[in-house]
Design a protein around this motif. Structure first.
Motif, short mmCIF file in Angstrom:
data_model
loop_
_atom_site.label_atom_id
_atom_site.label_comp_id
_atom_site.label_asym_id
_atom_site.label_seq_id
_atom_site.Cartn_x
_atom_site.Cartn_y
_atom_site.Cartn_z
N ALA A 128 0.86 -1.19 0.00
CA ALA A 128 0.00 0.00 0.00
C ALA A 128 0.89 1.24 0.00
O ALA A 128 1.85 1.33 0.76
CB ALA A 128 -0.91 0.00 1.22
N ARG A 129 0.55 2.19 -0.86
CA ARG A 129 1.36 3.41 -0.97
C ARG A 129 0.77 4.58 -0.19
O ARG A 129 1.41 5.61 -0.05
CB ARG A 129 1.51 3.80 -2.44
CG ARG A 129 2.21 2.72 -3.28
CD ARG A 129 2.31 3.12 -4.74
NE ARG A 129 2.92 2.09 -5.53
CZ ARG A 129 4.23 1.93 -5.68
NH1 ARG A 129 5.06 2.77 -5.08
NH2 ARG A 129 4.72 0.96 -6.43
N SER A 130 -0.46 4.43 0.28
CA SER A 130 -1.11 5.52 0.99
C SER A 130 -2.22 4.96 1.86
O SER A 130 -2.62 3.79 1.71
CB SER A 130 -1.69 6.53 -0.01
OG SER A 130 -2.73 5.94 -0.76
N TYR A 131 -2.75 5.81 2.73
CA TYR A 131 -3.90 5.41 3.54
C TYR A 131 -5.09 5.10 2.65
O TYR A 131 -5.87 4.19 2.92
CB TYR A 131 -4.27 6.51 4.53
CG TYR A 131 -5.53 6.21 5.30
CD1 TYR A 131 -5.52 5.30 6.36
CD2 TYR A 131 -6.75 6.80 4.94
CE1 TYR A 131 -6.69 4.98 7.05
CE2 TYR A 131 -7.91 6.50 5.63
CZ TYR A 131 -7.87 5.59 6.69
OH TYR A 131 -9.02 5.29 7.35
N ARG A 132 -5.20 5.83 1.54
CA ARG A 132 -6.30 5.59 0.60
C ARG A 132 -6.22 4.17 0.03
O ARG A 132 -7.23 3.50 -0.12
CB ARG A 132 -6.25 6.62 -0.53
CG ARG A 132 -7.38 6.47 -1.55
CD ARG A 132 -7.31 7.55 -2.59
NE ARG A 132 -8.37 7.39 -3.58
CZ ARG A 132 -8.56 8.23 -4.60
NH1 ARG A 132 -7.78 9.28 -4.75
NH2 ARG A 132 -9.54 8.01 -5.46
N ASP A 133 -5.00 3.72 -0.28
CA ASP A 133 -4.83 2.35 -0.78
C ASP A 133 -5.26 1.33 0.27
O ASP A 133 -5.89 0.31 -0.06
CB ASP A 133 -3.37 2.10 -1.15
CG ASP A 133 -2.95 2.80 -2.44
OD1 ASP A 133 -3.86 3.29 -3.16
OD2 ASP A 133 -1.75 2.86 -2.72
N VAL A 134 -4.90 1.58 1.53
CA VAL A 134 -5.27 0.67 2.62
C VAL A 134 -6.80 0.61 2.76
O VAL A 134 -7.39 -0.47 2.88
CB VAL A 134 -4.63 1.12 3.94
CG1 VAL A 134 -5.14 0.27 5.10
CG2 VAL A 134 -3.11 1.02 3.85
N ALA A 135 -7.44 1.78 2.73
CA ALA A 135 -8.89 1.84 2.86
C ALA A 135 -9.59 1.16 1.69
O ALA A 135 -10.58 0.43 1.87
CB ALA A 135 -9.35 3.30 2.96
N GLU A 136 -9.06 1.35 0.48
CA GLU A 136 -9.66 0.72 -0.70
C GLU A 136 -9.53 -0.79 -0.64
O GLU A 136 -10.47 -1.53 -0.96
CB GLU A 136 -8.98 1.26 -1.96
CG GLU A 136 -9.40 0.58 -3.26
CD GLU A 136 -10.82 0.92 -3.69
OE1 GLU A 136 -11.26 0.39 -4.73
OE2 GLU A 136 -11.50 1.72 -3.02
#
Length: 232
Positions: free
Chosen positions: A95-103
């Motif tokens: 994951a490159r960002s929190y957005r990636d983790v959430a997705e």
């Protein structure tokens, strides 16, 4: 004279990251216009068109006209099955960002697998249908029971009509994130379609994930006695 299947040709098509993103978008969301696929793959429209032409030439995609627009889709269930099978052995990308983790978390909770419900939501739904004897397993294949046919009929799903199609009525689709099975086949597709039509299942333009609405969860309890369906 016919030679052996050219696995390397298909692997080369799927192996490009942009084309892989396009295939995953179509797996999860169904037919889409080239402009939306370009947005999903985060590339320019001309580059997306070039990749779409290659996927078409390789037999992985088909086009269906819709007014003046052309919508792209996976060319068949075999392509969807192949992509799902590869996801089972694919390594997890960092994951490159929190957005990636959430997705990623949202996709694992619920997503479309070609035209039926996958993820924790799909697996929980299928387990509940089996536990409630709406479906029964014969070997590894789920089959609709009379009790189940009546219950789906109450949702205005004509299982007799679905059974006349060439596509299998029910099939077990191995879920890449849950390592369990969710319901595929024409019945699984009809259930997802009906949930979308009634607003019981939601998706968005910016995410491949789907979620069950409050009313959808109420319907699952009322009709199938399912008190949890992969949410949370």
């Amino acid at each position: 004279m016919t030679g052996s299947p050219d696995l390397a040709a298909v692997a080369a098509l799927i192996g490009d990251r942009t084309r892989a993103k396009i295939l995953l978008a179509l797996l999860d969301s169904g037919p889409m216009a080239a402009s939306r696929l370009a947005d999903r793959a985060k590339v320019s429209a001309p580059l997306a068109s070039a990749h779409l032409r290659k996927l078409m030439a390789g037999g992985l995609l088909a086009v269906q006209p819709h007014g003046r627009q052309r919508f792209y889709r996976l060319s068949g269930q075999a392509v969807a099955d192949a992509i799902e099978a590869l996801l089972l052995v694919a390594p997890t990308a960092p994951a490159r960002s929190y957005r990636d983790v959430a997705e990623s978390a949202a996709l694992r909770r619920g997503r479309m697998c070609h035209d039926h419900i996958g993820g924790r939501t799909g697996v929980a739904l299928t387990r509940g249908l089996l536990d409630g004897r709406f479906l029964e397993c014969r070997g590894t294949v789920p089959h609709l029971t009379r009790h189940g046919a009546r219950a789906f009929g109450r949702l205005e799903i004509d299982v007799a009509e679905l059974a006349r199609h060439r596509r299998p009525l029910t099939r077990a689709c191995l879920d890449w994130s849950e390592q369990g099975h969710h319901l595929g086949g024409s019945l699984g597709a009809a259930l997802a379609s009906e949930f979308f039509r009634r607003g019981w299942l939601h998706t968005s333009e910016t995410s491949r994930a789907v979620s069950v609405s409050e009313r959808g969860r109420e319907v699952l309890v009322e009709n199938f006695q399912l008190h949890a369906c992969g949410q949370g």
